[in-house]
Design a protein around this motif. Structure first.
Motif, PDB file in Angstrom:
ATOM      1  N   PHE A 427       1.757  11.504 -19.391  1.00 40.65           N
ATOM      2  CA  PHE A 427       0.721  10.670 -19.988  1.00 40.65           C
ATOM      3  C   PHE A 427      -0.409  11.573 -20.473  1.00 40.65           C
ATOM      4  CE2 PHE A 427       2.981   7.474 -17.733  1.00 40.65           C
ATOM      5  CZ  PHE A 427       2.641   6.246 -18.271  1.00 40.65           C
ATOM      6  N   VAL A 428      -1.106  11.133 -21.527  1.00 36.81           N
ATOM      7  CA  VAL A 428      -2.282  11.862 -22.006  1.00 36.81           C
ATOM      8  C   VAL A 428      -3.450  10.886 -22.131  1.00 36.81           C
ATOM      9  CG1 VAL A 428      -0.858  13.528 -23.264  1.00 36.81           C
ATOM     10  CG2 VAL A 428      -1.756  11.524 -24.464  1.00 36.81           C
ATOM     11  N   GLU A 429      -4.662  11.408 -22.023  1.00 41.58           N
ATOM     12  CA  GLU A 429      -5.838  10.562 -22.185  1.00 41.58           C
ATOM     13  C   GLU A 429      -5.948  10.094 -23.632  1.00 41.58           C
ATOM     14  OE1 GLU A 429      -9.193  12.766 -20.853  1.00 41.58           O
ATOM     15  OE2 GLU A 429      -8.688  12.557 -18.731  1.00 41.58           O
ATOM     16  N   ALA A 430      -6.493   8.890 -23.806  1.00 46.65           N
ATOM     17  CA  ALA A 430      -6.580   8.302 -25.140  1.00 46.65           C
ATOM     18  C   ALA A 430      -7.807   7.415 -25.238  1.00 46.65           C
ATOM     19  CB  ALA A 430      -5.324   7.506 -25.466  1.00 46.65           C
ATOM     20  N   ASP A 431      -8.252   7.193 -26.482  1.00 46.91           N
ATOM     21  CA  ASP A 431      -9.367   6.299 -26.774  1.00 46.91           C
ATOM     22  C   ASP A 431      -8.894   5.183 -27.692  1.00 46.91           C
ATOM     23  OD1 ASP A 431     -11.348   7.831 -25.357  1.00 46.91           O
ATOM     24  OD2 ASP A 431     -11.273   9.267 -27.012  1.00 46.91           O
ATOM     25  N   VAL A 432      -9.547   4.035 -27.612  1.00 44.85           N
ATOM     26  CA  VAL A 432      -9.282   2.906 -28.499  1.00 44.85           C
ATOM     27  C   VAL A 432     -10.490   2.751 -29.409  1.00 44.85           C
ATOM     28  CG1 VAL A 432      -8.895   0.425 -28.634  1.00 44.85           C
ATOM     29  CG2 VAL A 432      -7.795   1.761 -26.830  1.00 44.85           C
ATOM     30  N   SER A 433     -10.287   3.012 -30.711  1.00 40.84           N
ATOM     31  CA  SER A 433     -11.423   3.024 -31.633  1.00 40.84           C
ATOM     32  C   SER A 433     -11.719   1.655 -32.230  1.00 40.84           C
ATOM     33  CB  SER A 433     -11.176   4.034 -32.759  1.00 40.84           C
ATOM     34  OG  SER A 433      -9.981   3.730 -33.460  1.00 40.84           O
ATOM     35  N   SER A 434     -10.715   0.793 -32.386  1.00 40.25           N
ATOM     36  CA  SER A 434     -10.956  -0.550 -32.921  1.00 40.25           C
ATOM     37  C   SER A 434      -9.862  -1.487 -32.414  1.00 40.25           C
ATOM     38  CB  SER A 434     -10.986  -0.556 -34.454  1.00 40.25           C
ATOM     39  OG  SER A 434      -9.723  -0.161 -34.982  1.00 40.25           O
ATOM     40  N   ILE A 435     -10.163  -2.797 -32.444  1.00 41.54           N
ATOM     41  CA  ILE A 435      -9.281  -3.804 -31.856  1.00 41.54           C
ATOM     42  C   ILE A 435      -9.203  -5.020 -32.772  1.00 41.54           C
ATOM     43  CG2 ILE A 435      -8.917  -5.338 -29.876  1.00 41.54           C
ATOM     44  CD1 ILE A 435     -10.559  -3.369 -28.201  1.00 41.54           C
ATOM     45  N   HIS A 436      -8.003  -5.564 -32.909  1.00 43.55           N
ATOM     46  CA  HIS A 436      -7.791  -6.874 -33.516  1.00 43.55           C
ATOM     47  C   HIS A 436      -7.033  -7.737 -32.504  1.00 43.55           C
ATOM     48  CE1 HIS A 436      -8.904  -4.905 -37.208  1.00 43.55           C
ATOM     49  NE2 HIS A 436      -8.716  -6.000 -37.933  1.00 43.55           N
ATOM     50  N   THR A 437      -7.442  -8.988 -32.365  1.00 46.97           N
ATOM     51  CA  THR A 437      -6.668  -9.960 -31.596  1.00 46.97           C
ATOM     52  C   THR A 437      -6.368 -11.131 -32.521  1.00 46.97           C
ATOM     53  OG1 THR A 437      -8.680 -11.034 -30.749  1.00 46.97           O
ATOM     54  CG2 THR A 437      -7.679  -9.329 -29.379  1.00 46.97           C
ATOM     55  N   LEU A 438      -5.091 -11.491 -32.597  1.00 47.02           N
ATOM     56  CA  LEU A 438      -4.653 -12.549 -33.502  1.00 47.02           C
ATOM     57  C   LEU A 438      -5.182 -12.310 -34.912  1.00 47.02           C
ATOM     58  CD1 LEU A 438      -5.058 -15.678 -31.180  1.00 47.02           C
ATOM     59  CD2 LEU A 438      -2.987 -14.389 -31.685  1.00 47.02           C
ATOM     60  N   ARG A 439      -5.052 -11.049 -35.362  1.00 46.97           N
ATOM     61  CA  ARG A 439      -5.386 -10.603 -36.724  1.00 46.97           C
ATOM     62  C   ARG A 439      -6.869 -10.717 -37.058  1.00 46.97           C
ATOM     63  NH1 ARG A 439      -0.377 -12.371 -40.700  1.00 46.97           N
ATOM     64  NH2 ARG A 439       1.300 -11.968 -39.222  1.00 46.97           N
ATOM     65  N   THR A 440      -7.714 -10.818 -36.049  1.00 41.62           N
ATOM     66  CA  THR A 440      -9.149 -10.916 -36.269  1.00 41.62           C
ATOM     67  C   THR A 440      -9.842  -9.737 -35.597  1.00 41.62           C
ATOM     68  OG1 THR A 440      -9.028 -13.331 -36.311  1.00 41.62           O
ATOM     69  CG2 THR A 440     -11.199 -12.349 -35.946  1.00 41.62           C
ATOM     70  N   PRO A 441     -10.721  -9.014 -36.302  1.00 41.64           N
ATOM     71  CA  PRO A 441     -11.436  -7.900 -35.666  1.00 41.64           C
ATOM     72  C   PRO A 441     -12.296  -8.397 -34.513  1.00 41.64           C
ATOM     73  CG  PRO A 441     -11.702  -7.854 -38.060  1.00 41.64           C
ATOM     74  CD  PRO A 441     -11.088  -9.174 -37.735  1.00 41.64           C
ATOM     75  N   THR A 442     -12.182  -7.742 -33.367  1.00 42.82           N
ATOM     76  CA  THR A 442     -12.949  -8.128 -32.184  1.00 42.82           C
ATOM     77  C   THR A 442     -13.464  -6.880 -31.480  1.00 42.82           C
ATOM     78  OG1 THR A 442     -10.965  -8.145 -30.797  1.00 42.82           O
ATOM     79  CG2 THR A 442     -11.621 -10.231 -31.806  1.00 42.82           C
ATOM     80  N   GLU A 443     -14.385  -7.096 -30.560  1.00 43.48           N
ATOM     81  CA  GLU A 443     -14.936  -5.999 -29.793  1.00 43.48           C
ATOM     82  C   GLU A 443     -14.100  -5.669 -28.567  1.00 43.48           C
ATOM     83  OE1 GLU A 443     -17.551  -4.006 -30.520  1.00 43.48           O
ATOM     84  OE2 GLU A 443     -17.564  -5.037 -32.446  1.00 43.48           O
ATOM     85  N   SER A 444     -13.284  -6.634 -28.108  1.00 40.72           N
ATOM     86  CA  SER A 444     -12.508  -6.406 -26.888  1.00 40.72           C
ATOM     87  C   SER A 444     -11.229  -7.229 -26.921  1.00 40.72           C
ATOM     88  CB  SER A 444     -13.336  -6.764 -25.645  1.00 40.72           C
ATOM     89  OG  SER A 444     -13.658  -8.147 -25.655  1.00 40.72           O
ATOM     90  N   ALA A 445     -10.305  -6.864 -26.044  1.00 37.98           N
ATOM     91  CA  ALA A 445      -9.065  -7.612 -25.861  1.00 37.98           C
ATOM     92  C   ALA A 445      -8.865  -7.838 -24.376  1.00 37.98           C
ATOM     93  CB  ALA A 445      -7.878  -6.846 -26.448  1.00 37.98           C
ATOM     94  N   LYS A 446      -8.467  -9.057 -24.003  1.00 40.94           N
ATOM     95  CA  LYS A 446      -8.310  -9.410 -22.598  1.00 40.94           C
ATOM     96  C   LYS A 446      -6.881  -9.835 -22.305  1.00 40.94           C
ATOM     97  CE  LYS A 446     -13.120 -10.836 -21.898  1.00 40.94           C
ATOM     98  NZ  LYS A 446     -14.011 -11.920 -21.427  1.00 40.94           N
ATOM     99  N   ALA A 447      -6.583  -9.906 -21.019  1.00 39.48           N
ATOM    100  CA  ALA A 447      -5.238 -10.264 -20.572  1.00 39.48           C
ATOM    101  C   ALA A 447      -4.832 -11.629 -21.105  1.00 39.48           C
ATOM    102  CB  ALA A 447      -5.186 -10.271 -19.047  1.00 39.48           C
ATOM    103  N   GLY A 448      -3.529 -11.751 -21.406  1.00 41.34           N
ATOM    104  CA  GLY A 448      -2.997 -13.011 -21.871  1.00 41.34           C
ATOM    105  C   GLY A 448      -3.063 -13.206 -23.362  1.00 41.34           C
ATOM    106  N   MET A 449      -3.264 -12.128 -24.145  1.00 43.76           N
ATOM    107  CA  MET A 449      -3.351 -12.246 -25.592  1.00 43.76           C
ATOM    108  C   MET A 449      -2.619 -11.094 -26.270  1.00 43.76           C
ATOM    109  SD  MET A 449      -5.061 -14.993 -26.299  1.00 43.76           S
ATOM    110  CE  MET A 449      -5.514 -14.787 -28.024  1.00 43.76           C
ATOM    111  N   SER A 450      -2.122 -11.364 -27.467  1.00 43.59           N
ATOM    112  CA  SER A 450      -1.618 -10.292 -28.323  1.00 43.59           C
ATOM    113  C   SER A 450      -2.796  -9.493 -28.858  1.00 43.59           C
ATOM    114  CB  SER A 450      -0.833 -10.868 -29.506  1.00 43.59           C
ATOM    115  OG  SER A 450       0.252 -11.648 -29.071  1.00 43.59           O
ATOM    116  N   ALA A 451      -2.573  -8.216 -29.124  1.00 43.25           N
ATOM    117  CA  ALA A 451      -3.658  -7.374 -29.632  1.00 43.25           C
ATOM    118  C   ALA A 451      -3.077  -6.234 -30.456  1.00 43.25           C
ATOM    119  CB  ALA A 451      -4.497  -6.814 -28.483  1.00 43.25           C
TER     120      ALA A 451
END
Length: 573
Positions: A427-451
């Motif tokens: 495994f290597v360390e990684a960063d998440v620079s941007s997120i979409h949930t259900l094809r919509t730009p969001t600030e975060s993603a939570k359990a129980g959703m596609s992302a």
């Protein structure tokens, strides 16, 4: 005509306020508009941008508002009477009224936004006005998502059924409805699915169906829906068994929907195997009988008799219910998700019959896993299902958030993220620079959703389907181990198993050649809650491959074009 100096009284957080306000006396110049970023939009002119808009232009403006809202974390600021270069010129009162009307129409098109304040100023040297119009997303209940794996034999009508569900169109008897789901030219020519296709039906807060009948795009469906059902359309032909097996282990389905054609002379071996897999994995199951328009009475009665007998043999603890114009959709959905009943729906894509009850039950069905760590307290875990490469972003991974939460720039609880494993188990360390949930730009993603996550590894690694993104301190937690050997409790689907037999084992969205090292006795193992005989296996991945293994992880094995066994991991060695 009413003057709209102000409306509403909702406060906007300071983080969304413009530094230099057009409302200040003497301001004649603002910073140029940022086309590629930010939540501020300038509007000016003779309303060619906002008034008398064509359908295409209206869609463009609504999409533009959606983008500005996403950039402002749910807030957008429209500055009226200012050129894109920042020159303050103003507009007439009549133009201002038309502009506000159009902004209200744009918000209505999104169905999840509204104007929260309007403030304007009259320029001293003319009768022209400038204004700041603030818009915000409506406070919606948290969205939920249910994933349904649609399974069935070759020619059962899976894609046709989904085409009717998602597009609300009747089939012409020659496969017209399925064309909406097919991705490749050879699929269109042959009429048979060879890849995994995801399609969506949504339900708003009042339970109304949102599909392509009343929405122009998947994005619009997601915006208007409180509950989303994602269908995973699988392949029926044996030569595409690898793809279907990947859907079962890698796409995190919550429900199995087995499709059987009403004109079939018997329940096929493939259909029986899918019912056995549902039992082996402990999955909720529903059955959709297709092609009722071409079924004969005697043949259909014999088929149903055999189907009910198969369900009784494999799932004796679950009741069976043929659904015809029922009213208690909520209780039926709850019982299905509790695995106490198997509902059977009879449908006809040509006559569009039976889809009302089917969609109503799905609209009331909530995944058990949605309640699992949705508060973001538990550590983040994300399974990669598919990968894209975007020039301006880099590698984007789509998948399912199994637990915890992540925010753009890092995990929500500041934990360090890692991605892997590679073939050596690293495994290597990684960063998440941007997120979409259900094809919509969001600030975060939570359990129980596609992302969809834009992932930036800190060290070189080839990102592949089947990898996991999770907190670095979770690699050895919860029984997880990076290993090449594990034990599993499985249901044997075809021939008897023998020691040292080679099989292809599907783990998440990847697969490996493995050897059966040992075979235990079913009496020594915990049953899976079904009548199927279960067996304990010990497997070793070939070629020094190491994977992230943990208890409860689903595994499906195949041997050539036939399924061998299905079950769940009990321990990593």
């Amino acid at each position: 005509m009413t003057t709209r100096d102000t409306m509403y009284s909702e406060d906007i957080s300071d983080s969304h306020k413009h530094v230099v306000s057009v409302l200040q006396d003497g301001v004649t110049k603002l910073p140029p508009e940022l086309d590629e970023a930010g939540n501020v939009e300038y509007k000016v002119g003779t309303l060619t941008k906002l008034d008398n808009t064509s359908s295409h232009r209206a869609i463009h403006l609504a999409t533009q508002l959606q983008w500005r809202l996403a950039e402002g974390d749910g807030h957008a600021l429209y500055i009226v009477g200012v050129h894109d270069n920042g020159d303050v010129v103003g507009i007439s009162d009549e133009e201002f009224e038309h502009t506000i009307d159009t902004l209200e129409n744009m918000a209505q098109q999104l169905d999840n936004a509204r104007i929260v304040s309007i403030k304007k100023r009259v320029l001293h040297d003319s009768e022209r006005v400038v204004a700041e119009v603030r818009l915000a997303q409506k406070a919606l209940l948290p969205q939920t998502e249910l994933r349904v794996a649609v399974l069935g034999d070759y020619g059962a009508g899976k894609s046709t059924v989904l085409g009717c569900l998602t597009h609300g169109e009747a089939d012409d008897g020659r496969g017209k409805a399925r064309l909406n789901l097919m991705r490749h030219q050879h699929e269109l020519e042959s009429g048979h699915t060879s890849s995994i296709t995801l399609s969506t039906v949504g339900f708003d807060g009042d339970g109304r169906v949102q599909n392509y009948t009343n929405n122009r795009s998947a994005e619009h469906i997601f915006q208007r829906s409180q509950h989303v059902v994602t269908f995973i359309d699988t392949c029926g032909h044996a030569k595409h068994l690898k793809t279907t097996a990947r859907a079962l282990t890698g796409y995190s389905p919550h429900v199995f929907c087995v499709v059987i054609p009403a004109d079939a002379v018997e329940v096929s071996t493939t259909t029986r195997e899918y019912i056995q897999i549902a039992a082996a994995l402990g999955m909720p199951l529903m059955v959709a009988v297709s092609k009722m328009d071409i079924a004969d009475k005697a043949g259909f009665a014999a088929l149903m008799h055999e189907l009910l007998g198969t369900l009784d043999a494999v799932l004796p603890e679950r009741s069976k219910c043929i659904v015809v114009n029922v009213d208690e959709h909520q209780s039926l959905a709850d019982d299905m998700m509790r695995m106490s009943v198997v509902p059977i729906f009879t449908t006809s894509a040509v006559r569009t019959l039976g889809f009302g009850d089917l969609t109503a039950v799905l609209g009331k069905s909530l995944a058990k896993r949605v309640a699992y760590s949705t508060d973001g307290v538990k550590p983040f875990e994300f399974h990669i299902e598919h990968l894209y490469s975007i020039d301006t972003v880099g590698t984007v991974a789509t998948g399912w958030v199994h637990s915890g939460a992540v925010a753009a720039g890092g995990a929500a609880d500041t934990q360090q993220l890692v991605i892997g494993p590679d073939s050596s188990g690293n495994f290597v360390e990684a960063d998440v620079s941007s997120i979409h949930t259900l094809r919509t730009p969001t600030e975060s993603a939570k359990a129980g959703m596609s992302a969809s996550l834009a992932i930036q590894p800190r060290s070189p690694i080839t990102i592949q389907k089947g990898m996991v993104v999770l907190g670095a301190d979770q690699l050895e937690a919860g029984g997880r181990r990076i290993s090449s050997e594990f034990t599993a409790t499985v249901t044997v689907l075809c021939s008897d198993l023998v020691k040292m037999q080679a099989v292809v084992v599907h783990i998440r969205s990847t697969y490996h050649l493995a050897t059966i090292v040992d075979i235990g006795s079913s009496t020594e193992l915990q049953p899976l809650g079904c009548a199927q005989a279960t067996t304990g296996l010990r497997l070793r991945l070939s070629g020094n491959v190491r994977e992230l293994i943990y208890p409860g992880m689903p595994v499906v094995a195949r041997d050539g074009r036939s399924l061998t066994f299905a079950g769940r991991v009990t321990a990593a060695m």
